[in-house]
Design a protein around this motif. Structure first.
Motif, PDB file in Angstrom:
ATOM      1  N   TYR A  33      -8.116   3.830  -0.890  1.00 63.69           N
ATOM      2  CA  TYR A  33      -8.270   3.420  -2.285  1.00 63.69           C
ATOM      3  C   TYR A  33      -9.176   4.403  -3.015  1.00 63.69           C
ATOM      4  CZ  TYR A  33      -6.445  -1.100  -0.740  1.00 63.69           C
ATOM      5  OH  TYR A  33      -5.659  -2.105  -0.214  1.00 63.69           O
ATOM      6  N   ARG A  58      -5.123   7.527  -5.416  1.00 61.13           N
ATOM      7  CA  ARG A  58      -4.743   6.661  -4.308  1.00 61.13           C
ATOM      8  C   ARG A  58      -4.427   5.277  -4.897  1.00 61.13           C
ATOM      9  NH1 ARG A  58      -5.319  11.004  -2.156  1.00 61.13           N
ATOM     10  NH2 ARG A  58      -6.159  11.474  -0.084  1.00 61.13           N
ATOM     11  N   ASP A  59      -4.243   4.290  -4.027  1.00 67.85           N
ATOM     12  CA  ASP A  59      -4.165   2.922  -4.520  1.00 67.85           C
ATOM     13  C   ASP A  59      -5.514   2.555  -5.123  1.00 67.85           C
ATOM     14  OD1 ASP A  59      -1.508   2.344  -3.684  1.00 67.85           O
ATOM     15  OD2 ASP A  59      -2.225   2.087  -1.635  1.00 67.85           O
ATOM     16  N   LEU A  60      -5.504   1.873  -6.263  1.00 67.51           N
ATOM     17  CA  LEU A  60      -6.760   1.476  -6.888  1.00 67.51           C
ATOM     18  C   LEU A  60      -7.196   0.091  -6.452  1.00 67.51           C
ATOM     19  CD1 LEU A  60      -6.488   2.803 -10.563  1.00 67.51           C
ATOM     20  CD2 LEU A  60      -7.968   3.632  -8.716  1.00 67.51           C
ATOM     21  N   GLU A  61      -6.236  -0.829  -6.338  1.00 68.13           N
ATOM     22  CA  GLU A  61      -6.541  -2.213  -6.005  1.00 68.13           C
ATOM     23  C   GLU A  61      -5.390  -2.800  -5.206  1.00 68.13           C
ATOM     24  OE1 GLU A  61      -7.044  -4.063  -9.775  1.00 68.13           O
ATOM     25  OE2 GLU A  61      -4.958  -3.818 -10.364  1.00 68.13           O
ATOM     26  N   LEU A  62      -5.558  -4.030  -4.757  1.00 65.36           N
ATOM     27  CA  LEU A  62      -4.519  -4.711  -3.996  1.00 65.36           C
ATOM     28  C   LEU A  62      -4.378  -6.126  -4.525  1.00 65.36           C
ATOM     29  CD1 LEU A  62      -2.594  -4.345  -1.562  1.00 65.36           C
ATOM     30  CD2 LEU A  62      -4.357  -5.379  -0.136  1.00 65.36           C
ATOM     31  N   ALA A  80     -10.452  -3.261  -7.920  1.00 56.96           N
ATOM     32  CA  ALA A  80     -10.298  -1.816  -8.086  1.00 56.96           C
ATOM     33  C   ALA A  80     -11.504  -1.061  -7.535  1.00 56.96           C
ATOM     34  CB  ALA A  80     -10.108  -1.481  -9.559  1.00 56.96           C
ATOM     35  N   THR A  81     -11.230   0.039  -6.840  1.00 55.51           N
ATOM     36  CA  THR A  81     -12.278   0.963  -6.415  1.00 55.51           C
ATOM     37  C   THR A  81     -12.585   1.854  -7.607  1.00 55.51           C
ATOM     38  OG1 THR A  81     -11.547   0.904  -4.110  1.00 55.51           O
ATOM     39  CG2 THR A  81     -12.856   2.815  -4.792  1.00 55.51           C
ATOM     40  N   GLY A 107     -14.129  -2.148  -5.198  1.00 57.01           N
ATOM     41  CA  GLY A 107     -13.247  -2.418  -4.068  1.00 57.01           C
ATOM     42  C   GLY A 107     -13.530  -3.693  -3.314  1.00 57.01           C
ATOM     43  N   ASN A 137       0.825  -1.209   0.000  1.00 58.99           N
ATOM     44  CA  ASN A 137       0.000   0.000   0.000  1.00 58.99           C
ATOM     45  C   ASN A 137       0.860   1.259   0.000  1.00 58.99           C
ATOM     46  OD1 ASN A 137      -1.943  -2.081   1.728  1.00 58.99           O
ATOM     47  ND2 ASN A 137      -3.066  -0.701   0.369  1.00 58.99           N
TER      48      ASN A 137
END
Length: 273
Positions: free
Chosen positions: A122, A126-130, A197-198, A152, A73
């Motif tokens: 997210y 920002r971060d979109l996915e993990l 993804a958000t 998300g 992250n």
């Protein structure tokens, strides 16, 4: 720590009762080992979000480098870094450990003694996915704080030990979880998962990685199949099945040999007669 301000009454009552029945009364278990339940008061979610925003503004103004939650992250913050360590330790000991002791005893759920707590963010910029991963924890609590967002979802893909972390996923192990603000999901750290993804808005989650030094020490000496690893258990069942088949074949072979000998003896006796 102000439980009545932080937690919903249903959650508090379940923890006070401290029985498997009381915990299950507020939970759903969509797949084995994954529990979802309403947990946080909306006011507490707002308070925590505001505190994180203030911290990030202060870090930016002071030109400090913020420590990110983990290697995956890029956005978020470690909550212990700005004065919440004692509160979150109490959070784990009084409200997560009793549940973990009931549902996760085989991975040290009854001996949790440390934590790593952080916020992840997210969305756009920002971060979109993990990506697909396992946590550095025995038990993980993941609570959505808000805000407005779509997408998300968490996707779960089975529990694995270190030797099988990249093994194939079975159909019955697949599950997608949709975040709802204030609602928690609890699972083993070794339960493989990721975040889709958000697609819009901003999603912020509280993560509490709960750890057991006792379990980690004992795991060094474990030689048998871990009961919590799905692939280990499949291998164990396969070996048992092969053993049963081999025993049956040996029994059939022995029986046939015995019957052949009996037939031969009967034939010899008939000739002599």
């Amino acid at each position: 720590m102000h439980p009545s301000v932080f937690f919903l009454p249903t959650f508090l009552e379940a923890v006070r009762s401290n029985t498997e029945e009381s915990f299950r009364s507020i939970m759903t278990e969509p797949i084995p080992g994954v529990y979802s339940f309403a947990m946080l008061q909306p006011t507490f979610c707002e308070m925590l979000l505001e505190e994180v925003e203030n911290f990030e503004k202060w870090v930016h103004a002071m030109k400090f480098k913020i420590m990110r939650p983990n290697t995956m992250n890029k956005y978020g913050a470690v909550l212990d870094d700005f004065g919440l360590e004692a509160m979150l330790n109490q959070f784990m000991e009084q409200f997560i450990a009793p549940i973990s002791k009931v549902f996760y005893p085989e991975v040290g759920g009854g001996t949790l003694d440390s934590h790593h707590a952080f916020i992840v963010e997210y969305g756009k910029d920002r971060d979109l996915e993990l990506g697909f991963h396992v946590d550095d924890s025995e038990v993980t609590l993941n609570v959505c704080l808000g805000k407005q967002f779509s997408g998300g979802e968490l996707y779960f893909r089975g529990i694995r030990c270190e030797n099988h972390v990249n093994s194939e996923t079975q159909h019955e192990e697949m599950y997608d979880y949709t975040h709802i603000p204030g609602r928690a999901v609890l699972h083993r750290g070794r339960h493989r998962h990721g975040a889709r993804a958000t697609s819009s808005g901003l999603r912020i989650n509280l993560l509490l990685w709960c750890r057991s030094s006792v379990f980690r020490e004992m795991k060094k000496y474990q030689k048998d199949f871990p009961s919590w690893c799905g692939e280990c258990q499949r291998e164990k069942r396969e070996r048992q099945s092969q053993c049963v088949k081999a025993t049956k074949m040996e029994f059939l072979f022995t029986t046939r040999s015995y019957l052949s000998q009996e037939t031969a003896c009967c034939g010899t006796y008939a000739e002599l007669s």
